[in-house]
Write an enzyme that holds these catalytic residues in place. Structure first.
Site, PDB file in Angstrom:
ATOM      1  N   HIS A   7      -1.885 -10.178   2.238  1.00 39.29           N
ATOM      2  CA  HIS A   7      -0.709 -10.256   1.366  1.00 39.29           C
ATOM      3  C   HIS A   7       0.045  -8.939   1.302  1.00 39.29           C
ATOM      4  CE1 HIS A   7      -3.991  -9.115  -1.552  1.00 39.29           C
ATOM      5  NE2 HIS A   7      -3.075  -8.268  -1.984  1.00 39.29           N
ATOM      6  N   HIS A  78       1.578  -2.436  -2.289  1.00 39.04           N
ATOM      7  CA  HIS A  78       0.578  -2.248  -1.237  1.00 39.04           C
ATOM      8  C   HIS A  78       0.589  -3.381  -0.211  1.00 39.04           C
ATOM      9  CE1 HIS A  78      -1.844  -4.590  -4.273  1.00 39.04           C
ATOM     10  NE2 HIS A  78      -2.334  -5.173  -3.198  1.00 39.04           N
ATOM     11  N   GLU A 128      -4.890  -2.037   1.064  1.00 40.36           N
ATOM     12  CA  GLU A 128      -6.063  -2.704   0.512  1.00 40.36           C
ATOM     13  C   GLU A 128      -6.786  -3.433   1.648  1.00 40.36           C
ATOM     14  OE1 GLU A 128      -4.881  -5.848  -2.160  1.00 40.36           O
ATOM     15  OE2 GLU A 128      -6.912  -6.221  -2.863  1.00 40.36           O
TER      16      GLU A 128
HETATM   17 CO    CO Z   1      -3.589  -6.902  -3.452  1.00 43.87          CO
END
Ligand code: CO
Length: 135
Positions: A7, A78, A128
């Protein structure tokens, strides 16, 4: 090993307004909300073919997303890559000199295990890594 872009996360000062924008105005498919206590965030997910958009908002007005919003307002926060071996990737990247925001993986949304690379070691991009838990 990194397998896909899981994502792209966007920090929003108003979660309801963000959900309206991405669902109604942009027409993305809303997948639901989840509060992640471990990260002090409220999240909302939307699906886009091949990946997702994650809206993030501070849970109870505190935590790292609250600091981000104070300093920069809303915006891109992020990138998250899905991995099939989060510990292996951490070890491999540490050897190359990358730093992480925690010593090991923590609980994320959807029961996944997540860890963040320090943006100072990635040229300013908060990244991440996320590993789905096996059913
Ligand atoms: Co995230």
């Amino acid at each position: 090993m990194i397998r896909r872009l899981d994502h792209v996360a966007v920090a929003v000062p108003d979660l309801e307004e963000g959900i309206r924008r991405f669902a109604e105005d942009l027409g993305l498919s809303f997948e639901g909300r989840e509060d992640v206590e471990a990260a002090s965030t409220s999240t909302a997910f939307f699906s886009v073919p091949g990946t997702h958009i994650e809206l993030i908002h501070p849970l109870a007005g505190q935590g790292p997303v609250a600091t981000f919003l104070e300093q920069r307002g809303g915006g891109l926060h992020h990138l998250c890559f899905e991995t099939d071996d989060i510990e292996g990737d951490m070890a491999h990247l540490k050897e190359k000199g990358y730093r992480f925001l925690s010593d090991g993986p923590k609980p994320g949304a959807h029961g996944k295990r997540i860890v963040f690379l320090h943006p100072k070691s990635t040229g300013g991009v908060l990244i991440e890594l996320s590993q789905p838990t096996r059913p």
